[in-house]
Design an enzyme around this catalytic site. Structure first.
Site, short mmCIF file in Angstrom:
data_model
loop_
_atom_site.label_atom_id
_atom_site.label_comp_id
_atom_site.label_asym_id
_atom_site.label_seq_id
_atom_site.Cartn_x
_atom_site.Cartn_y
_atom_site.Cartn_z
N LYS A 80 7.82 15.23 -35.52
CA LYS A 80 6.98 15.61 -36.62
C LYS A 80 5.36 15.34 -36.64
CE LYS A 80 7.33 15.90 -41.31
NZ LYS A 80 6.33 16.91 -41.28
N LYS A 104 2.76 6.37 -35.41
CA LYS A 104 2.64 6.39 -37.05
C LYS A 104 4.05 6.60 -37.68
CE LYS A 104 -0.53 9.07 -38.65
NZ LYS A 104 -1.47 10.34 -39.48
N LYS A 116 2.14 17.50 -32.50
CA LYS A 116 0.76 17.95 -33.44
C LYS A 116 0.66 19.48 -32.87
CE LYS A 116 -1.95 16.17 -36.47
NZ LYS A 116 -1.75 15.43 -37.61
N ASN A 235 -8.34 17.17 -48.89
CA ASN A 235 -7.57 16.60 -49.68
C ASN A 235 -7.17 15.11 -49.68
OD1 ASN A 235 -4.88 17.48 -51.38
ND2 ASN A 235 -3.80 16.86 -49.50
#
Length: 431
Positions: A80, A104, A116, A235
């Protein structure tokens, strides 16, 4: 090569991020007395993909782009991690970011590993139609290296819900008609109308705010009236500032690629957001603010500093001048190891990235579950779930920090690495 050029090269974030994450990992591995065989596995990536692919531009010419996808570890579940579009991307920076994602997701207790990726590109130089073709061609080139139960990308720097919609549509189009709906969760961070999660846009920034709030409550500090500065008004930075302002805190400085503005009396978060939106993201010239030099940003008078841009922004050079009592890492790897040592020695606390900005990947997990199970979650329910999850993780880190007498980053790494180590010990290593 002159000494000046040599020093400038050393200061480039893309050259230091991998070294930074490895120093953090090695320090944590010593703290937990990590099994040496498992350490060998975790200090390298599982897979590294570099793709060169052609795309036809609006003027008819073909341009070649370089894309990356690094899969660090999947001991706890599917890979992820986000996709960023930025000219400074290289294989080392992506490897570092993929490792951070492993820690994380493990820290958050999610059934994910870490990955990533991205494209070495300045998206401002391309039209929307060119960006769509670049994104779709990159997705096609990735092929089966991504997948809803294998590797699930998400937005990152300079990518957004629209980017994810293009990826999802391209990936689903490569499947048989009967299988397409089963692959909607190949990415998270999609538009709500395309299977996205209500509130996913604010999940990371809301998480940054929550960790600041939890920290302040633990210290019995009232956030009302406190001042903060934000590096990166995208964001993450915007939503963190939005929720802090609602809590009564005051934004006094903002920095991004366009420049740096300050106002000791306060900068309206919503006012700045509207102003920048009407000026192609540029907030320079915002009423009742003044511009200052880029290098003076981190020395501004404030209580809380939120680096929410790129990696290696707080360094040994500027850390001695930071006046905040708290640094909340909205970005991945914004503080070098040397800089953090300086901050801690000065009594400045740091909420580490793998805790502070984990609201984004937790929100992604909610979206993935929603798609996978054919459910629809409402915004209020999502924010309550996010608050609960982040509170649980924050308390674990705080408890480990206090019990072991270590800083919060070390505590977060200890929890994350021990969870992965346990998985390897229980399952064994094939063959």
């Amino acid at each position: 090569m002159t000494l000046t050029k040599e020093l400038k090269q050393k200061e480039q974030p893309k050259q230091g991020m991998l070294e930074n994450v490895m120093k953090q990992f090695n320090a944590a591995a010593e703290l937990v007395d990590l099994n040496p065989n498992i350490k060998k596995i975790l200090e390298v990536t599982n897979n590294e993909l570099i793709i060169h692919f052609p795309v036809r531009m609006d003027n008819g010419e073909v341009e070649i782009f370089k894309g990356y996808r690094v899969q660090h570890n999947n001991a706890l579940g599917p890979y992820k991690g986000g996709l960023r579009y930025h000219p400074t991307i290289d294989i080392d920076s992506v490897k570092a970011l993929a490792m951070w994602m492993t820690w994380k997701t493990s820290l958050a207790g999610l059934p994910y590993g870490g990955a990533k990726g991205g494209i070495q590109i300045d998206p401002k130089k391309y039209s929307n139609s060119e960006l769509e073709r670049i994104t779709r061609r990159f997705t096609y080139a990735l092929g089966e290296n991504i997948g809803p139960e294998h590797d699930i990308p998400a937005p990152d720097v300079n990518t957004n819900a629209q980017t994810m919609a293009w990826i999802a549509d391209t990936y689903m189009s490569t499947k048989a008609p009967s299988e397409r709906s089963k692959n909607q969760h190949v990415v998270t961070g999609k538009p709500v109308g395309s299977g996205g999660l209500e509130g996913r846009d604010r999940a990371t920034g809301f998480g940054v705010f929550l960790t600041i709030k939890f920290w302040a409550e633990n210290k019995k500090i009232d956030l009302s009236g406190k001042t903060f500065i934000v590096q990166g008004f995208g964001n993450v930075g915007y939503w963190a500032a939005h929720f802090l302002e609602l809590e009564g805190a005051k934004m006094v400085g903002v920095q991004d690629a366009f420049g740096t503005i300050v106002n000791p009396e306060g900068i309206s978060v919503e006012g700045l957001f509207d102003f920048s939106k009407n000026n192609s993201g540029n907030f320079i010239g915002f009423p009742n603010s003044s511009s200052i030099a880029k290098e003076d940003f981190f020395s501004l008078d404030c209580d809380i500093c939120i680096p929410a841009a790129l990696g290696n922004q707080i360094t040994a050079e500027n850390a001695p001048f930071i006046k905040a009592f708290l640094v909340a890492e909205g970005a991945n790897g914004p503080t070098t190891v040397e800089a953090e040592q300086i901050l801690l020695s000065r009594g400045i606390e740091v909420i580490p990235d793998i805790l502070c900005n984990s609201g984004g990947v937790i929100g992604s997990y909610f979206e993935w579950l929603q798609n996978r199970n054919g459910e629809l979650w409402e915004l209020e329910e999502i924010l309550v779930r996010l608050n609960k999850k982040m509170s649980e993780v924050f308390k674990k880190v705080l408890k480990a920090s206090e019990e072991k007498g270590i800083d919060m980053r070390s505590a977060a790494y200890v929890i994350a690495i021990e969870r992965i180590e346990k998985a390897y010990i229980q399952r064994g290593i094939f063959p």
